[in-house]
Design a protein around this motif. Structure first.
Motif, short mmCIF file in Angstrom:
data_model
loop_
_atom_site.label_atom_id
_atom_site.label_comp_id
_atom_site.label_asym_id
_atom_site.label_seq_id
_atom_site.Cartn_x
_atom_site.Cartn_y
_atom_site.Cartn_z
N TYR A 271 23.02 18.35 -16.92
CA TYR A 271 22.33 18.55 -18.19
C TYR A 271 20.91 17.98 -18.25
CZ TYR A 271 27.10 19.62 -19.67
OH TYR A 271 28.35 20.17 -19.77
N ILE A 272 20.51 17.18 -17.26
CA ILE A 272 19.18 16.56 -17.31
C ILE A 272 18.29 17.02 -16.16
CG2 ILE A 272 17.92 14.37 -17.28
CD1 ILE A 272 20.34 13.05 -18.56
N LEU A 273 18.79 16.86 -14.92
CA LEU A 273 17.98 17.24 -13.77
C LEU A 273 17.94 18.76 -13.61
CD1 LEU A 273 19.25 14.57 -11.20
CD2 LEU A 273 17.26 14.47 -12.71
N GLY A 274 16.85 19.32 -13.97
CA GLY A 274 16.71 20.78 -13.97
C GLY A 274 16.45 21.29 -15.36
N PRO A 275 17.44 21.17 -16.27
CA PRO A 275 17.22 21.63 -17.64
C PRO A 275 16.14 20.85 -18.38
CG PRO A 275 19.56 21.48 -17.18
CD PRO A 275 18.85 20.85 -16.02
N VAL A 276 16.06 19.53 -18.15
CA VAL A 276 15.09 18.68 -18.86
C VAL A 276 14.01 18.16 -17.92
CG1 VAL A 276 14.76 16.62 -20.28
CG2 VAL A 276 16.86 18.01 -20.52
N ILE A 277 14.44 17.56 -16.84
CA ILE A 277 13.51 17.00 -15.84
C ILE A 277 13.47 17.94 -14.64
CG2 ILE A 277 13.03 15.04 -14.33
CD1 ILE A 277 14.58 13.28 -16.25
N PRO A 278 12.31 18.38 -14.22
CA PRO A 278 12.21 19.28 -13.05
C PRO A 278 12.87 18.65 -11.82
CG PRO A 278 10.12 19.18 -14.20
CD PRO A 278 10.98 18.11 -14.82
N PHE A 279 13.72 19.43 -11.18
CA PHE A 279 14.44 18.93 -9.99
C PHE A 279 14.63 20.11 -9.05
CE2 PHE A 279 17.98 16.88 -7.67
CZ PHE A 279 17.42 15.62 -7.51
N SER A 280 13.84 20.14 -8.00
CA SER A 280 13.80 21.29 -7.10
C SER A 280 15.00 21.30 -6.14
CB SER A 280 12.51 21.28 -6.28
OG SER A 280 12.48 20.15 -5.43
N ASP A 281 15.17 22.43 -5.49
CA ASP A 281 16.20 22.55 -4.46
C ASP A 281 15.94 21.58 -3.31
OD1 ASP A 281 17.44 24.52 -5.92
OD2 ASP A 281 16.52 26.18 -4.81
N THR A 282 14.67 21.34 -3.04
CA THR A 282 14.30 20.40 -1.98
C THR A 282 14.77 19.00 -2.32
OG1 THR A 282 12.34 21.72 -1.45
CG2 THR A 282 12.39 19.44 -0.64
N ALA A 283 14.60 18.62 -3.58
CA ALA A 283 15.03 17.29 -4.03
C ALA A 283 16.55 17.17 -3.96
CB ALA A 283 14.56 17.04 -5.46
N MET A 284 17.25 18.24 -4.35
CA MET A 284 18.71 18.24 -4.28
C MET A 284 19.18 18.12 -2.83
SD MET A 284 21.64 18.36 -5.77
CE MET A 284 21.40 18.98 -7.45
N THR A 285 18.50 18.82 -1.94
CA THR A 285 18.83 18.72 -0.51
C THR A 285 18.63 17.30 0.00
OG1 THR A 285 18.20 21.03 -0.15
CG2 THR A 285 18.30 19.62 1.78
N ALA A 286 17.55 16.65 -0.46
CA ALA A 286 17.27 15.28 -0.04
C ALA A 286 18.37 14.33 -0.51
CB ALA A 286 15.92 14.84 -0.60
N VAL A 287 18.82 14.50 -1.77
CA VAL A 287 19.89 13.66 -2.30
C VAL A 287 21.18 13.88 -1.51
CG1 VAL A 287 21.37 13.22 -4.29
CG2 VAL A 287 18.92 13.54 -4.62
N THR A 288 21.45 15.14 -1.17
CA THR A 288 22.64 15.47 -0.40
C THR A 288 22.59 14.80 0.98
OG1 THR A 288 22.86 17.60 -1.52
CG2 THR A 288 24.00 17.35 0.59
N GLU A 289 21.41 14.83 1.61
CA GLU A 289 21.25 14.21 2.92
C GLU A 289 21.45 12.69 2.84
OE1 GLU A 289 20.68 15.35 6.05
OE2 GLU A 289 21.12 17.34 5.24
N ILE A 290 20.89 12.07 1.81
CA ILE A 290 21.06 10.62 1.63
C ILE A 290 22.53 10.29 1.44
CG2 ILE A 290 20.58 8.67 0.09
CD1 ILE A 290 17.86 9.97 -0.50
N THR A 291 23.21 11.10 0.64
CA THR A 291 24.65 10.90 0.41
C THR A 291 25.42 10.97 1.72
OG1 THR A 291 24.45 11.92 -1.78
CG2 THR A 291 26.66 11.73 -0.86
N THR A 292 25.12 11.99 2.52
CA THR A 292 25.82 12.18 3.79
C THR A 292 25.60 11.01 4.73
OG1 THR A 292 25.61 14.59 3.62
CG2 THR A 292 26.04 13.68 5.82
N TRP A 293 24.36 10.54 4.84
CA TRP A 293 24.06 9.44 5.76
C TRP A 293 24.69 8.12 5.29
CZ3 TRP A 293 22.19 9.50 10.56
CH2 TRP A 293 21.59 10.68 11.01
N CYS A 294 24.65 7.87 3.99
CA CYS A 294 25.27 6.64 3.47
C CYS A 294 26.78 6.67 3.66
CB CYS A 294 24.92 6.44 2.00
SG CYS A 294 23.21 5.96 1.68
#
Length: 341
Positions: A271-294
């Protein structure tokens, strides 16, 4: 060797803590590259890193001087990864389009857990590992095991074994799905739902559903995310059961605050990242990568605690149980999807 030991002892605790964390990420990196080798491509980075860490432990022993950093990875980074994992969960999509699948997901989780517990008692198997494997089978693989383990106070060794079993069997089943897919009397949508409702990890669902086309993949991920959505209530149910069993004792069950973080991150991602605060596919991919490595670094920390001496006695029966549960689950969900969807 003596000089190396002396040098280790002269390092400050802070330096050893940092080196311990770095060590888990180094093995995670080795796992990343091992996953590119033919024969390991289907197991993925996480499982490959666990295999390397277990092998290291058997050859070189546990690096005691790095324990503080390794423990940080296996505990703190693990919770951080679960919190970040929540951003993948689109709550709105599940509530709008996935309620029937969500109900089926609840049935799948209940079956996987109850069947695993019953078979564990019947076969006198290691209950801790079997419970974790049952949670991983029913909900969302390694992430579910990581979330449930601290609540039921599972040993780190049991947690690592459970994750390894899930990674192995999830890969076997997902590859099996792709092989039999052309011969199944299912539409692309039905095949996707079946994959998403019965396979272990999100990655396994993607692997199995992708050959069925975009529709199969989309429905598979929706069905899988419905089960991920149920991770939080299942964890709180486990917490309630553990508290009831410990009534009258001095056992203290810590509140799983990381699950609150998981919920908040899910809501923010929806409800916030994207609809309210711009959040690109690149940013989502980065978060996914961080999650995977951690998560991979955390699993390395757990893998280093595994002793192969006891692995055969502890893991053989849980592996038989997950085979029975997974096969039964695949057959039952196939029938349900075929006749009700």
């Amino acid at each position: 060797m003596i000089n190396i030991i002396r040098q280790q002892q002269t390092l400050s605790p802070a330096v050893r803590w940092i080196l311990g964390i770095a060590f888990t990420f180094f093995i995670a990196l080795l796992g990343y590259y091992l996953a590119m080798v033919p024969g390991f491509t289907l197991t993925g980075q996480l499982a490959s890193a666990i295999f390397i860490s277990i092998l290291y432990r058997q050859i070189a022993g546990y690096p005691e001087w790095l324990r503080a950093g390794i423990t940080f990875s296996s505990k703190k980074l693990l919770r951080f990864a679960i919190i970040l994992y929540g951003i993948k969960l689109n709550v709105s999509l599940i509530l709008q389009d996935g309620l029937p699948i969500l109900l089926l997901g609840a049935v799948v989780i209940a079956f996987a857990l109850l069947a695993s517990v019953w078979l564990s008692k019947a076969m006198n198997a290691n209950r801790s590992i079997t419970l974790l494997v049952g949670a991983g089978t029913g909900i969302c693989g390694a992430a579910a095991i990581a979330a449930v383990a601290p609540i039921v106070e599972a040993k780190e060794e049991d947690t690592a074994i459970g994750v390894g079993i899930i990674a192995l069997f999830g890969t076997i089943f997902s590859v099996g799905y792709t092989i039999i897919r052309p011969f199944l009397p299912l539409t692309a949508s039905e095949y996707g739902i079946w994959s998403g409702i019965s396979l272990h990890e999100v990655a396994h669902v993607a692997l199995a559903a992708a050959p069925g086309g975009e529709t199969a993949l989309a429905m598979g991920l929706l069905a899988k995310l419905g089960r991920v959505f149920l991770l939080v209530p299942v964890c709180f149910l486990f917490m309630y059961i553990v508290k009831r069993k410990s009534t009258g004792s001095k056992q203290h069950i810590p509140f799983p605050w990381f699950l609150i973080g998981f919920i908040l991150m899910s809501l923010a991602g929806t409800y916030i990242l994207g609809p309210v605060i711009p959040f690109s596919d690149t940013a989502m991919t980065a978060v996914t990568e961080i999650t995977t490595w951690c998560l991979t670094a955390a699993m390395v920390g757990l893998g280093l605690s595994v002793s192969l001496k006891d692995l055969k006695n502890k893991a053989l029966k849980p592996m038989i149980i997950i085979t029975i549960v997974s096969l039964t689950l695949s057959i039952l969900t196939f029938v349900i999807v075929k006749w009700f969807y």
